[in-house]
Design a protein around this motif. Structure first.
Motif, PDB file in Angstrom:
ATOM      1  N   UNK A   1       0.841  -1.171   0.000  1.00 49.80           N
ATOM      2  CA  UNK A   1       0.000   0.000   0.000  1.00 49.80           C
ATOM      3  C   UNK A   1       0.894   1.245   0.000  1.00 49.80           C
ATOM      4  N   UNK A   2       0.687   2.132  -0.937  1.00 46.59           N
ATOM      5  CA  UNK A   2       1.471   3.351  -1.063  1.00 46.59           C
ATOM      6  C   UNK A   2       1.005   4.394  -0.050  1.00 46.59           C
ATOM      7  N   UNK A   3       1.979   5.051   0.561  1.00 44.99           N
ATOM      8  CA  UNK A   3       1.687   6.121   1.515  1.00 44.99           C
ATOM      9  C   UNK A   3       2.338   7.410   0.997  1.00 44.99           C
ATOM     10  N   UNK A   4       1.527   8.425   0.730  1.00 48.31           N
ATOM     11  CA  UNK A   4       2.037   9.723   0.311  1.00 48.31           C
ATOM     12  C   UNK A   4       2.420  10.502   1.565  1.00 48.31           C
ATOM     13  N   UNK A   5       3.686  10.864   1.661  1.00 45.27           N
ATOM     14  CA  UNK A   5       4.210  11.519   2.857  1.00 45.27           C
ATOM     15  C   UNK A   5       3.802  12.994   2.863  1.00 45.27           C
ATOM     16  N   UNK A   6       3.179  13.394   3.948  1.00 47.62           N
ATOM     17  CA  UNK A   6       2.731  14.766   4.142  1.00 47.62           C
ATOM     18  C   UNK A   6       3.750  15.470   5.029  1.00 47.62           C
ATOM     19  N   UNK A   7       4.400  16.521   4.502  1.00 43.88           N
ATOM     20  CA  UNK A   7       5.406  17.209   5.303  1.00 43.88           C
ATOM     21  C   UNK A   7       4.826  18.373   6.103  1.00 43.88           C
ATOM     22  N   UNK A   8       3.530  18.567   6.014  1.00 45.78           N
ATOM     23  CA  UNK A   8       2.886  19.596   6.835  1.00 45.78           C
ATOM     24  C   UNK A   8       2.266  18.985   8.084  1.00 45.78           C
ATOM     25  N   UNK A   9       1.715  17.793   7.955  1.00 46.21           N
ATOM     26  CA  UNK A   9       1.126  17.059   9.082  1.00 46.21           C
ATOM     27  C   UNK A   9       1.855  15.729   9.202  1.00 46.21           C
ATOM     28  N   UNK A  10       2.893  15.718   9.993  1.00 45.53           N
ATOM     29  CA  UNK A  10       3.770  14.547  10.112  1.00 45.53           C
ATOM     30  C   UNK A  10       3.019  13.397  10.773  1.00 45.53           C
ATOM     31  N   UNK A  11       3.135  12.214  10.160  1.00 44.26           N
ATOM     32  CA  UNK A  11       2.462  11.013  10.660  1.00 44.26           C
ATOM     33  C   UNK A  11       3.454   9.862  10.766  1.00 44.26           C
ATOM     34  N   UNK A  12       3.246   9.004  11.761  1.00 46.43           N
ATOM     35  CA  UNK A  12       4.111   7.836  11.939  1.00 46.43           C
ATOM     36  C   UNK A  12       3.604   6.624  11.148  1.00 46.43           C
ATOM     37  N   UNK A  13       2.638   6.802  10.290  1.00 48.58           N
ATOM     38  CA  UNK A  13       2.087   5.702   9.499  1.00 48.58           C
ATOM     39  C   UNK A  13       3.210   4.885   8.859  1.00 48.58           C
ATOM     40  N   UNK A  14       3.217   3.588   9.106  1.00 45.51           N
ATOM     41  CA  UNK A  14       4.212   2.680   8.558  1.00 45.51           C
ATOM     42  C   UNK A  14       5.478   2.568   9.387  1.00 45.51           C
ATOM     43  N   UNK A  15       5.624   3.443  10.368  1.00 42.80           N
ATOM     44  CA  UNK A  15       6.853   3.478  11.167  1.00 42.80           C
ATOM     45  C   UNK A  15       6.602   3.179  12.636  1.00 42.80           C
ATOM     46  N   UNK A  16       5.413   2.754  12.964  1.00 44.91           N
ATOM     47  CA  UNK A  16       4.983   2.598  14.359  1.00 44.91           C
ATOM     48  C   UNK A  16       5.871   1.684  15.195  1.00 44.91           C
ATOM     49  N   UNK A  17       6.526   0.710  14.596  1.00 48.60           N
ATOM     50  CA  UNK A  17       7.338  -0.239  15.361  1.00 48.60           C
ATOM     51  C   UNK A  17       8.710   0.310  15.748  1.00 48.60           C
TER      52      UNK A  17
END
Length: 156
Positions: A1-17
């Motif tokens: 699943x592709x995740x488009x990285x948002x540099x205005x609203x930083x998210x840990x999606x995919x990096x939680x571990x």
């Protein structure tokens, strides 16, 4: 699943571990901002398990060029092409980010860059490198280093 990285609203999606997930997410967002500013390119990642050949290519270069074996598992991969440059980013669970700049034209620039997330120790396998510090609003303090690739590792 592709995740488009948002540099205005930083998210840990995919990096939680990652034990430094927030800082790694900031580092990833910092890369996204760079690519948007420099190339007007949207920075997108996929889970490393969906693109296993990409971290394998990066790890081949590390092993052959410097005898480096990354101990941490890869979480995400980003591949970007533009202006004759093939960029590959691999984000690791430890908080390490490795990018490969591969100029498509023969004889062009080719290098491996390392970035360490704020709060992580320098991995043992990278202990021989000196790291410069850079401040980032998105990622806190980023420590970075690099080396020039001398060998050939196939057309990417």
């Amino acid at each position: 699943m592709t995740y488009t990285v948002d540099f205005k609203n930083v998210s840990t999606t995919g990096l939680e571990t990652s034990p430094v997930a927030e800082a790694l997410a900031g580092l990833r967002a910092n890369e996204a901002r760079y690519f948007w500013t420099k190339y007007a390119h949207t920075f997108a990642t996929v889970p490393a398990t969906e693109a296993a050949d990409t971290p394998a290519w990066v790890e081949l270069i590390l092993r052959e060029e410097r005898g480096i074996v990354v101990a941490s598992p890869a979480l995400e991969v980003a591949v970007s092409d533009g202006e004759g440059i093939h960029w590959v980013h691999v984000f690791y669970e430890s908080g390490l980010s490795i990018n490969v700049l591969w100029t498509v034209e023969p004889g062009g620039k080719r290098a491996v860059g390392f970035k360490l997330s704020d709060g992580m120790e320098v991995p043992q396998e990278l202990g021989a490198f000196k790291f410069a510090r850079q401040k980032s609003k998105l990622a806190g303090t980023i420590r970075g280093s690099y080396f020039v690739i001398k060998g050939e590792y196939g057309d990417r």
